[in-house]
Scaffold this active site. Structure first.
Site, PDB file in Angstrom:
ATOM      1  N   ARG A 290      45.599  29.676  29.939  1.00 18.14           N
ATOM      2  CA  ARG A 290      46.959  29.208  29.637  1.00 18.14           C
ATOM      3  C   ARG A 290      46.922  28.230  28.472  1.00 18.14           C
ATOM      4  O   ARG A 290      45.966  27.475  28.326  1.00 18.14           O
ATOM      5  CB  ARG A 290      47.572  28.478  30.842  1.00 18.14           C
ATOM      6  CG  ARG A 290      47.754  29.336  32.076  1.00 18.14           C
ATOM      7  CD  ARG A 290      48.952  30.300  31.928  1.00 18.14           C
ATOM      8  NE  ARG A 290      49.090  31.182  33.070  1.00 18.14           N
ATOM      9  CZ  ARG A 290      48.512  32.374  33.220  1.00 18.14           C
ATOM     10  NH1 ARG A 290      47.723  32.835  32.264  1.00 18.14           N
ATOM     11  NH2 ARG A 290      48.693  33.097  34.288  1.00 18.14           N
TER      12      ARG A 290
ATOM     13  N   ARG B 196      47.229  42.047  36.908  1.00 11.71           N
ATOM     14  CA  ARG B 196      46.020  41.611  37.606  1.00 11.71           C
ATOM     15  C   ARG B 196      46.400  40.958  38.936  1.00 11.71           C
ATOM     16  O   ARG B 196      47.484  40.421  39.085  1.00 11.71           O
ATOM     17  CB  ARG B 196      45.261  40.600  36.741  1.00 11.71           C
ATOM     18  CG  ARG B 196      44.794  41.211  35.421  1.00 11.71           C
ATOM     19  CD  ARG B 196      43.559  40.541  34.895  1.00 11.71           C
ATOM     20  NE  ARG B 196      43.769  39.144  34.561  1.00 11.71           N
ATOM     21  CZ  ARG B 196      42.754  38.296  34.379  1.00 11.71           C
ATOM     22  NH1 ARG B 196      41.507  38.712  34.520  1.00 11.71           N
ATOM     23  NH2 ARG B 196      42.990  37.040  34.054  1.00 11.71           N
TER      24      ARG B 196
ATOM     25  N   LYS C  47      54.197  37.453  25.401  1.00 14.69           N
ATOM     26  CA  LYS C  47      53.425  38.628  25.826  1.00 14.69           C
ATOM     27  C   LYS C  47      54.127  39.929  25.430  1.00 14.69           C
ATOM     28  O   LYS C  47      55.277  40.156  25.783  1.00 14.69           O
ATOM     29  CB  LYS C  47      53.252  38.560  27.347  1.00 14.69           C
ATOM     30  CG  LYS C  47      52.347  39.592  27.931  1.00 14.69           C
ATOM     31  CD  LYS C  47      51.824  39.133  29.282  1.00 14.69           C
ATOM     32  CE  LYS C  47      51.118  40.233  30.024  1.00 14.69           C
ATOM     33  NZ  LYS C  47      50.392  39.730  31.187  1.00 14.69           N
TER      34      LYS C  47
HETATM   35  P1  ATP Z   1      46.389  36.305  33.607  1.00  8.54           P
HETATM   36  O1  ATP Z   1      46.056  35.440  32.457  1.00  8.54           O
HETATM   37  O2  ATP Z   1      45.926  35.761  34.905  1.00  8.54           O
HETATM   38  O3  ATP Z   1      46.083  37.742  33.412  1.00  8.54           O
HETATM   39  P2  ATP Z   1      49.144  37.034  33.264  1.00  8.54           P
HETATM   40  O4  ATP Z   1      50.352  36.193  33.261  1.00  8.54           O
HETATM   41  O5  ATP Z   1      48.799  37.769  32.036  1.00  8.54           O
HETATM   42  O6  ATP Z   1      47.958  36.132  33.727  1.00  8.54           O
HETATM   43  P3  ATP Z   1      48.971  39.459  34.721  1.00  8.54           P
HETATM   44  O7  ATP Z   1      48.663  39.703  36.143  1.00  8.54           O
HETATM   45  O8  ATP Z   1      47.929  39.792  33.706  1.00  8.54           O
HETATM   46  O9  ATP Z   1      49.330  37.952  34.498  1.00  8.54           O
HETATM   47  O10 ATP Z   1      50.335  40.206  34.367  1.00  8.54           O
HETATM   48  C1  ATP Z   1      51.421  40.147  35.248  1.00  8.54           C
HETATM   49  C2  ATP Z   1      52.408  39.094  34.774  1.00  8.54           C
HETATM   50  O11 ATP Z   1      52.969  39.514  33.550  1.00  8.54           O
HETATM   51  C3  ATP Z   1      53.592  38.935  35.726  1.00  8.54           C
HETATM   52  O12 ATP Z   1      53.344  37.956  36.685  1.00  8.54           O
HETATM   53  C4  ATP Z   1      54.734  38.544  34.775  1.00  8.54           C
HETATM   54  O13 ATP Z   1      54.728  37.163  34.530  1.00  8.54           O
HETATM   55  C5  ATP Z   1      54.353  39.212  33.480  1.00  8.54           C
HETATM   56  N1  ATP Z   1      55.070  40.495  33.275  1.00  8.54           N
HETATM   57  C6  ATP Z   1      55.463  41.420  34.162  1.00  8.54           C
HETATM   58  N2  ATP Z   1      56.047  42.472  33.579  1.00  8.54           N
HETATM   59  C7  ATP Z   1      56.030  42.209  32.258  1.00  8.54           C
HETATM   60  C8  ATP Z   1      56.470  42.909  31.123  1.00  8.54           C
HETATM   61  N3  ATP Z   1      57.051  44.104  31.191  1.00  8.54           N
HETATM   62  N4  ATP Z   1      56.277  42.295  29.932  1.00  8.54           N
HETATM   63  C9  ATP Z   1      55.701  41.090  29.801  1.00  8.54           C
HETATM   64  N5  ATP Z   1      55.248  40.384  30.840  1.00  8.54           N
HETATM   65  C10 ATP Z   1      55.406  40.936  32.057  1.00  8.54           C
HETATM   66  C1  BTN Z   2      48.422  42.611  32.863  1.00  9.88           C
HETATM   67  O1  BTN Z   2      49.020  42.022  31.955  1.00  9.88           O
HETATM   68  O2  BTN Z   2      47.897  42.054  33.808  1.00  9.88           O
HETATM   69  C2  BTN Z   2      48.251  44.066  32.826  1.00  9.88           C
HETATM   70  C3  BTN Z   2      49.508  44.847  32.981  1.00  9.88           C
HETATM   71  C4  BTN Z   2      49.166  46.309  32.943  1.00  9.88           C
HETATM   72  C5  BTN Z   2      50.367  47.191  33.125  1.00  9.88           C
HETATM   73  C6  BTN Z   2      49.991  48.630  32.960  1.00  9.88           C
HETATM   74  S1  BTN Z   2      51.418  49.689  32.871  1.00  9.88           S
HETATM   75  C7  BTN Z   2      50.394  51.093  33.017  1.00  9.88           C
HETATM   76  C8  BTN Z   2      49.332  50.757  34.047  1.00  9.88           C
HETATM   77  N1  BTN Z   2      49.820  51.014  35.382  1.00  9.88           N
HETATM   78  C9  BTN Z   2      49.937  49.895  36.107  1.00  9.88           C
HETATM   79  O3  BTN Z   2      50.345  49.831  37.277  1.00  9.88           O
HETATM   80  N2  BTN Z   2      49.538  48.834  35.361  1.00  9.88           N
HETATM   81  C10 BTN Z   2      49.125  49.233  34.045  1.00  9.88           C
END
Ligand code: ATP
Ligand code: BTN
Length: 320
Positions: A317, A117, A182
């Site tokens: 969070r 996101r 996660k």
């Molecule tokens: P929000 O609650 O705002 O969605 P979020 O931490 O879930 O916060 P996202 O934008 O949803 O954030 O997901 C991207 C975040 O996830 C990155 O900033 C990183 O911290 C984490 N991330 C990135 N790649 C991975 C992965 N392969 N597995 C787990 N976490 C990851």
């Molecule tokens: C999140 O946690 O914010 C969402 C992560 C979503 C990742 C998937 S991987 C397949 C698809 N292609 C992208 O670039 N993002 C989503």
């Protein structure tokens, strides 16, 4: 588009997990050993660990079975595009909503610009995880999209449960968690409206056997291999099962919306009855999480009573 065929054939050969000499790989592909060494470096940049041992050659640190388009396509009715190397599976579909059929799926082995996101990076090394997206034309329009992203999370969590894997939970609005870490993220994006309908792309990244040695991910994360204590996961079968799950959940949502859904969500809510913070830009609200309401908003018990929060800019969070 860049031609990655040499690197992909090298990976195909190396995926058996045994040593292959630079010479034999070169002969097989009709290129020099020096060229092989360069391609190996390129593959390492995709996040694949390869050992090089003098006199023996190259070997994958973690052997894996490549995704197969034919194997996946023969088991699902949705049109499937498999692009081993891509910028983002979500972007691929978003760029093609005018021409693709609703229900089309895009799957990749590696994403150079996988995203979460608000433009955050989704770490997407080659071959060890799942990255896929589905395009869905939602006749009910944009307003229905928020609920849909929750429905998708529940459907995937229940599908994992039905494989006999316990303890997978949800973090509002659409992350999958296990033991407070996660496991997967879902990203729902839109490419404008066609008449009253909304063109949605729903993407999911799920960690299967990833090892983030560089420590790029800045929050606790886990993988399905860690959850089940074994990395022998059949990625092709998982893709098939998740495509079927999503297709069914989306069709069901079109007819029934969020009916009966609150209970299903709350059973799987990772933060139910726990102290949390909701971050909204520069504002923060704290309280005890009480699940979701029938519109898909997250319920927070604050000093001023029970309040519902909804919207794409909110981050949840833990606060304990
Ligand atoms: P929000 O609650 O705002 O969605 P979020 O931490 O879930 O916060 P996202 O934008 O949803 O954030 O997901 C991207 C975040 O996830 C990155 O900033 C990183 O911290 C984490 N991330 C990135 N790649 C991975 C992965 N392969 N597995 C787990 N976490 C990851
Ligand atoms: C999140 O946690 O914010 C969402 C992560 C979503 C990742 C998937 S991987 C397949 C698809 N292609 C992208 O670039 N993002 C989503």
């Amino acid at each position: 588009m860049k031609d990655h065929s040499v690197k992909l054939s090298l990976l195909n050969t190396l995926s058996d997990g045994v040593f292959h000499s630079g010479e034999s790989l070169g002969q097989q592909l009709g290129i020099t050993r020096a060229a092989i060494s360069k391609h190996i470096q390129g593959i390492q940049e995709w996040g694949v660990d390869i050992f090089r041992v003098q006199g023996k050659g190259y070997q994958l640190a973690q052997p894996f079975i490549m995704l197969s388009h034919d194997l996946i396509q023969s088991q699902v009715s949705n049109p499937v595009e498999l692009h081993p190397i891509i910028d983002s599976t979500n972007q691929f579909l978003l760029d093609r909503t005018e021409t693709l059929a609703s229900g089309t799926v895009c799957v990749a082995e590696y994403q150079s610009q996988g995203r979460g996101r608000r433009g955050r990076q989704w770490v997407s090394p080659f071959g060890t995880n799942l990255y896929f997206s589905i395009f869905w034309r939602l006749e009910a329009g944009m307003a229905a999209a928020m609920g849909l992203s929750l429905v998708v999370g529940v459907a995937i969590a229940e599908a994992i449960e039905s494989l006999g894997i316990e303890g997978v939970k949800l973090k509002w609005p659409n992350d999958l968690y296990h033991n407070d870490k996660k496991l997967a993220g879902i990203l729902v994006e839109m490419s404008g409206q066609a008449g009253g309908a909304a063109n949605l792309v729903i993407g999911m990244g799920m960690n299967l056997a990833m090892q983030d040695k560089k420590g790029t991910i800045d929050q606790p994360w886990t993988s399905l291999a860690e959850v089940i204590g074994n990395d022998q996961l059949d990625r092709n079968q998982l893709v098939v099962s998740f495509i079927k799950t999503l297709d069914k959940a989306l069709k069901n949502y079109e007819v029934h919306g969020m009916q009966d859904f609150v209970t299903r969500w709350n059973r799987l809510d990772n933060f139910l009855d726990r102290p949390i913070r909701l971050i909204m830009g520069n504002n923060e609200v704290t309280g005890i999480e009480r699940g979701i309401d029938s519109h898909g908003g997250v319920l927070l018990e604050t000093n001023e009573g029970l309040k519902s929060f909804i919207g794409g800019e909110i981050s949840l969070r833990r606060n304990d």
